[in-house]
Design an enzyme around this catalytic site. Structure first.
Site, PDB file in Angstrom:
ATOM      1  N   ASP A 214      -2.371  -0.810  10.753  1.00 50.31           N
ATOM      2  CA  ASP A 214      -2.847  -0.772   9.370  1.00 50.31           C
ATOM      3  C   ASP A 214      -3.184  -2.149   8.814  1.00 50.31           C
ATOM      4  O   ASP A 214      -3.554  -2.275   7.647  1.00 50.31           O
ATOM      5  CB  ASP A 214      -1.833  -0.068   8.461  1.00 50.31           C
ATOM      6  CG  ASP A 214      -0.474  -0.745   8.446  1.00 50.31           C
ATOM      7  OD1 ASP A 214      -0.263  -1.689   9.230  1.00 50.31           O
ATOM      8  OD2 ASP A 214       0.386  -0.325   7.645  1.00 50.31           O
TER       9      ASP A 214
ATOM     10  N   LYS B 215       0.861  -1.177   0.000  1.00 53.58           N
ATOM     11  CA  LYS B 215       0.000   0.000   0.000  1.00 53.58           C
ATOM     12  C   LYS B 215       0.900   1.231   0.000  1.00 53.58           C
ATOM     13  O   LYS B 215       2.086   1.170   0.354  1.00 53.58           O
ATOM     14  CB  LYS B 215      -0.958   0.024   1.185  1.00 53.58           C
ATOM     15  CG  LYS B 215      -0.295   0.067   2.576  1.00 53.58           C
ATOM     16  CD  LYS B 215       0.129   1.447   3.037  1.00 53.58           C
ATOM     17  CE  LYS B 215       0.801   1.429   4.401  1.00 53.58           C
ATOM     18  NZ  LYS B 215       1.526   2.696   4.692  1.00 53.58           N
TER      19      LYS B 215
END
Length: 271
Positions: free
Chosen positions: A136, A8
């Site tokens: 995350d 990401k």
């Protein structure tokens, strides 16, 4: 079963306040980077009553018990009967680069186990478990663009005008620790919230969509600042550091053709 945990990147990162627990609240946007993947394979270990872990590629894991993939397995096994496994992780996503590779591996492990052993866990339940492994990790359960707040664990969906653009991710052989990232940081609320900024054309983001970790990182490692400058010089519409670094990415209208030092890790693909 084989799955492909993806990286990401962060679009912007504002450190908004220090919390009473000593952590910081953030405002950022996570987007998945399709095609920039690790490889995770899990099969039943019929030769033993214990799990077997192995790894290959970059950042090879020495102590597998500390790996987030092993921790994800242990977490689900508390409540579900999962047989002994053979687990192999091939690493392509560098560690310590702000790309979430370890978090992705853990989340994809949860998803794989849920499917392979028919555990019946919903996305919400998987997110709850993933959040126990890292701030995350939960993002990678649905693996879709989100605005993230809190410590990076409170998500809201967001639409981005990026399909069809090209991205180049440049990772020099530099790793930054979390304490380094927060050194000299003064939390403050951004002039505009991140959703408002991202409604503007990509070309406008350069002035408003900042990463508050960049000044510390660029001061300690000037080559990171130079990479960002080089991406702009080669036509990037927007360039920034991802998370706490050290990966620097650029967004382009056309496929970029840029040469980098041989010890850099590079990924380039379409969003």
């Amino acid at each position: 079963m084989v799955v492909f945990p993806n990286a990401k990147i962060n679009l912007g990162l504002f450190v908004t306040e220090k919390r009473p627990d000593g952590f910081h609240n953030l405002e950022t946007v996570f987007i998945p980077v399709p095609g920039f993947n690790d490889v995770l394979e899990v099969i039943d270990n019929k030769d033993s009553k214990e799990d077997s872990f192995s790894s290959s590629g970059i950042n090879v894991v020495e102590n597998h018990e500390d790996n987030l993939v092993a921790k994800a397995l242990k977490l689900l096994r508390k409540d579900h009967p999962i047989p002994p496994l053979k687990v192999h992780l091939h690493k392509n996503i560098p560690a310590g680069a702000g790309l979430g590779g370890g978090s992705a591996d853990a989340a994809f492990m949860l998803r794989l186990l849920n499917e392979q052993y028919t555990l019946g866990l919903s996305s919400e339940e998987l997110e709850t478990r993933a959040s126990l492994l890292g701030a995350d990790c939960a993002f990678f359960i649905r693996n879709q663009p989100v605005a993230a707040r809190g410590t990076g664990n409170i998500f809201s969906p967001i639409e981005l005008p990026l399909p069809g653009y090209w991205m180049m991710v440049v990772i020099p052989p530099v790793s930054l620790s979390t304490p380094e990232a927060y050194r000299n940081i003064t939390p403050k609320q951004p002039a505009q919230n991140i959703e408002t900024i991202l409604k503007e054309p990509v070309e406008v983001w350069r002035q408003q969509l900042v990463n508050d970790f960049e000044p510390n990182a660029f001061s300690k490692y000037p080559e990171l600042k130079q990479i960002k400058s080089d991406l702009y010089d080669q036509g990037a519409l927007y360039a920034a550091m991802s998370g706490s670094g050290s990966a620097i990415f650029g967004i382009f209208r056309q496929k970029p053709d840029i040469s980098w030092p041989k010890d850099y890790s590079i990924w380039c693909g379409k969003l």
